[in-house]
Design an enzyme around this catalytic site. Structure first.
Site, PDB file in Angstrom:
ATOM      1  N   ASP A 301      38.355  43.705  42.997  1.00 31.93           N
ATOM      2  CA  ASP A 301      37.149  43.938  42.195  1.00 31.93           C
ATOM      3  C   ASP A 301      37.386  45.200  41.348  1.00 31.93           C
ATOM      4  OD1 ASP A 301      34.658  43.843  41.067  1.00 31.93           O
ATOM      5  OD2 ASP A 301      33.552  43.763  42.946  1.00 31.93           O
ATOM      6  N   GLU A 503      23.785  45.122  40.519  1.00 31.08           N
ATOM      7  CA  GLU A 503      24.548  45.739  41.612  1.00 31.08           C
ATOM      8  C   GLU A 503      23.753  46.866  42.294  1.00 31.08           C
ATOM      9  OE1 GLU A 503      28.788  46.174  40.825  1.00 31.08           O
ATOM     10  OE2 GLU A 503      28.642  44.811  39.132  1.00 31.08           O
TER      11      GLU A 503
HETATM   12  C1  BGC Z   1      30.944  47.151  34.075  1.00 32.37           C
HETATM   13  C2  BGC Z   1      30.735  46.058  35.098  1.00 32.37           C
HETATM   14  C3  BGC Z   1      31.128  46.568  36.407  1.00 32.37           C
HETATM   15  C4  BGC Z   1      30.424  47.877  36.732  1.00 32.37           C
HETATM   16  C5  BGC Z   1      30.895  48.447  38.026  1.00 32.37           C
HETATM   17  C6  BGC Z   1      30.181  48.382  34.481  1.00 32.37           C
HETATM   18  O1  BGC Z   1      30.364  49.416  33.567  1.00 32.37           O
HETATM   19  O2  BGC Z   1      30.529  46.703  32.834  1.00 32.37           O
HETATM   20  O3  BGC Z   1      31.471  44.909  34.799  1.00 32.37           O
HETATM   21  O4  BGC Z   1      30.830  45.605  37.365  1.00 32.37           O
HETATM   22  O5  BGC Z   1      30.612  48.825  35.714  1.00 32.37           O
HETATM   23  O6  BGC Z   1      30.528  49.751  38.226  1.00 32.37           O
HETATM   24  C1  BGC Z   2      31.457  43.381  40.357  1.00 35.01           C
HETATM   25  C2  BGC Z   2      32.073  42.003  40.305  1.00 35.01           C
HETATM   26  C3  BGC Z   2      32.470  41.650  38.893  1.00 35.01           C
HETATM   27  C4  BGC Z   2      33.353  42.734  38.327  1.00 35.01           C
HETATM   28  C5  BGC Z   2      33.765  42.480  36.899  1.00 35.01           C
HETATM   29  C6  BGC Z   2      32.289  44.400  39.643  1.00 35.01           C
HETATM   30  O1  BGC Z   2      31.624  45.618  39.565  1.00 35.01           O
HETATM   31  O2  BGC Z   2      31.291  43.766  41.704  1.00 35.01           O
HETATM   32  O3  BGC Z   2      31.164  41.063  40.821  1.00 35.01           O
HETATM   33  O4  BGC Z   2      33.110  40.414  38.890  1.00 35.01           O
HETATM   34  O5  BGC Z   2      32.671  43.964  38.360  1.00 35.01           O
HETATM   35  O6  BGC Z   2      32.722  42.654  36.033  1.00 35.01           O
END
Ligand code: BGC
Ligand code: BGC
Length: 614
Positions: A301, A503
């Site tokens: 991830d 998230e």
């Molecule tokens: C990204 C996401 C990622 C997240 C994790 C964001 O800045 O665009 O894709 O899942 O950061 O911290």
């Molecule tokens: C998330 C994932 C996601 C990845 C890419 C991460 O922060 O936990 O679910 O696929 O970002 O965007």
């Protein structure tokens, strides 16, 4: 084997994939192998660097759209990277990944389906298969064939900010729906031009982590609307369970997904009993690749390797040796590649381990037919936002809505009702209705994409004689005249819910309705004969005390771009059929599991799992 020089096994589509993989692997330098293990966020590199550093994979993270956020803009960007990969010595094709978690959601104009919690309420695997296929078509239109979905989490605590990304709190239901979605994406043949590679995530136990064990802090970033650093509470936390429970609750969806052809699995940013999943050799290598027979590759991830150890070099060594095959770096890929190189030279990572990783990655690329089709084909660009896809999403919305209360058969409403008041910001806002993971990572209010709001849908459904009035603040100042006892409308709809999040930024200690929400419901009670509350939310909210004020209560979840599906059930064009895929708690004590101390009565949910009136 009789091979002519122009038909080396790696170039011969008729040769067995394993022979093609071995042939190619034998020609690769260590740098080229490391390149295949490197997955970079698209803003962090230019196409030239793909060629120079043998980069095997590029992604768009949440909100990772090109400056021209159109189908053509995406296509140009992705093919730019893909063409750069064809310029490398061995011409190994590049794979481009996105999070198309409710439709191809970063693309403006793509059809946005309900988030998974809503799809869980449909109980319909066939519908999920169709949504998988339609999502794949919109992805292929932009040149990408790799999706970081389905999320197969089985959340045990709705305070978690990823609850809505999950189909249900029930393992069997998650398994059934996620498998169907995966089959819709991958279809019978992964090499088919419209087939998309799925990524069940986040392995394993992401939905089982314990409130208060998270350590991540998201920095304040003004442009993202985050004013102060935000401390995660449960997302990326620690899952504290014995192994039997972990297997029974959280592993089952992976077993089914592997049987159905899953070829990539993403580990969770959470820990299992104190050990980061990205460094968990037993669960990644012994269980997943050994016992479960998973033959595809493990993609980390976002920055997942970094969390394995405070020392980055050690983190890389531990994660790769634990079984991570490809690193979603995501930004400083040169640093990853340098540490990989050093670790291989020093013997901390054995060549056999990277050969295994690269074999897995190449095997998937061969199965997808990428060597035969290394760049994307323009002919599918018309598949974005089609009438058929919008109709499918509308159907899904109608099926996902759950009716929780309906006094005196208040619903469905008559289309000829003389007047309807609509209160609440959520009634007429496509951004709020889509939620997180829509155009941007966190999502946002406003006209962020194409679609029909719930208010527009209501207006399109009622009779021409019906007066529909909307006031986001619910004051209807011109109507009420301060005369409190006067009902001014037959029907009052209050549309309220959660602001978009994603998230850990959606971890919430308190899911109660706000003072403002309550005032909206009370205000409507004074103004209209009947009060119907419609929730636009990623999870159950606490509303036990307000329930008596409502004649009807409807949960629309995060329906996405096709608000007409909500009006379809409100006005009886489609029957209510959705069933809760999460039990609906009575109180925050219940959510925090403190009810176990309070006894049986307190533990009874307000509405149980599977509840839904029709
Ligand atoms: C990204 C996401 C990622 C997240 C994790 C964001 O800045 O665009 O894709 O899942 O950061 O911290
Ligand atoms: C998330 C994932 C996601 C990845 C890419 C991460 O922060 O936990 O679910 O696929 O970002 O965007």
């Amino acid at each position: 084997m009789n091979v002519s020089p122009s038909q080396q096994p790696d170039q011969d589509p008729a040769a067995a994939i394993s022979a093609r993989v071995e042939d190619l692997l034998a020609q690769m330098s260590v740098e080229e192998k490391i390149g295949q293990m490197t997955l970079v966020e698209k803003n962090s590199l230019m196409p030239e660097q793909v060629t120079r550093y043998h980069i095997g994979a590029v992604l768009s993270g949440g909100g990772g759209f090109p400056p021209d956020n159109s189908t053509g803009g995406w296509f140009e960007m992705i093919n730019g990277f893909k063409e750069a990969a064809t310029q490398t010595r061995l011409g190994i094709p590049l794979i481009y990944g996105v999070d198309a978690v409710h439709g191809h959601n970063n693309l403006i104009g793509a059809v946005i389906y309900p988030h998974n919690i809503g799809l869980g309420a449909t109980r319909d695997p066939e519908l999920l298969r169709r949504i998988g296929r339609a999502t794949a078509e919109e992805m292929v239109a932009t040149g990408t064939r790799w999706n970081y979905a389905p999320c197969v989490a089985v959340p045990q605590d709705i305070r978690w900010g990823r609850t809505y990304e999950s189909y249900a709190e029930d393992t069997a239901l998650v398994t059934e729906l996620a498998t169907a979605f995966l089959q819709g994406l991958q279809q019978d043949d992964l090499a088919g031009p419209l087939s998309v590679l799925a990524t069940p995530k986040h392995y394993a136990g992401d939905g089982g982590s314990t409130w208060g064990t998270a350590t991540s802090i998201y920095p304040a970033i003004e442009s993202m609307g985050i004013d102060v650093p935000f401390r995660y509470e449960i997302d990326q936390g620690d899952t504290r369970l014995d192994e039997d429970t972990l297997r029974a609750v959280h592993l089952a969806p992976y077993i089914a997904a592997i049987k159905a052809g899953a070829l990539v699995i993403m580990p969770s940013l959470s820990s299992y009993n104190g050990v980061r999943m990205h460094g968990h050799r037993y669960l990644l290598t012994e269980v997943l690749k050994g016992e479960l027979g998973f033959s595809g590759f493990v993609v980390s991830d976002w920055g997942g390797i970094d969390q394995v150890d405070n020392d980055y070099h050690q983190a890389v060594v531990k994660a790769i040796n634990a079984g991570v095959d490809m690193s979603m770096v995501p930004t400083d890929y040169r640093r990853f590649q340098e540490h990989m190189g050093q670790a291989i030279t020093s013997g901390e990572i054995e060549v056999a381990r990277i050969d295994d990783a690269v074999r897995r990655i190449l095997g998937v690329k061969f199965k997808m037919g990428l060597f035969e089709q290394p760049v994307a084909d323009k002919q599918y660009q018309s598949l974005v936002g089609t009438v058929e896809h919008r109709a499918l999403a509308r159907e899904a919305v109608g099926r996902s809505v759950v009716l929780l209360k309906n006094e005196n058969r208040c619903l469905p409403l008559a289309k000829a009702v003389p007047s309807i008041l609509v209160a609440g910001q959520w009634a007429d806002d496509i951004g709020l209705q889509c939620g997180g993971w829509t155009v941007s990572w966190l999502g946002s209010a406003g006209k962020i994409t194409t679609g029909t709001t719930i208010l527009e849908a209501i207006q399109a459904t009622v009779s021409t004689a019906t007066k529909v009035k909307h006031d986001p603040g619910g004051e209807f100042a011109d109507l009420s005249d301060g005369n409190n006892d006067q009902k001014v409308a037959e029907v009052g709809l209050v549309v309220l819910g959660e602001m978009p999040y994603a998230e850990g930024l959606g971890d919430r200690a308190d899911l109660s309705l706000s003072e403002a929400d309550i005032a909206l419901i009370e205000g409507m009670r004074r103004l209209s004969e009947k009060v119907v509350v419609i929730l636009v939310t990623g999870r159950p909210l606490i509303l036990s005390d307000q329930l008596p004020l409502m004649d009807a209560l409807v949960v629309a979840w995060l329906p996405g771009s096709e608000g007409q599906g909500v009006a379809d059930v409100l006005f009886g064009d489609v029957p209510f059929s959705g069933k809760l895929s999460f039990s609906w708690p009575r109180s925050m004590e219940q959510v925090a599991h403190k009810d176990r101390e309070l006894g049986e009565e307190a533990a009874k949910p307000l509405f149980p799992f599977d509840f839904g009136l029709s």
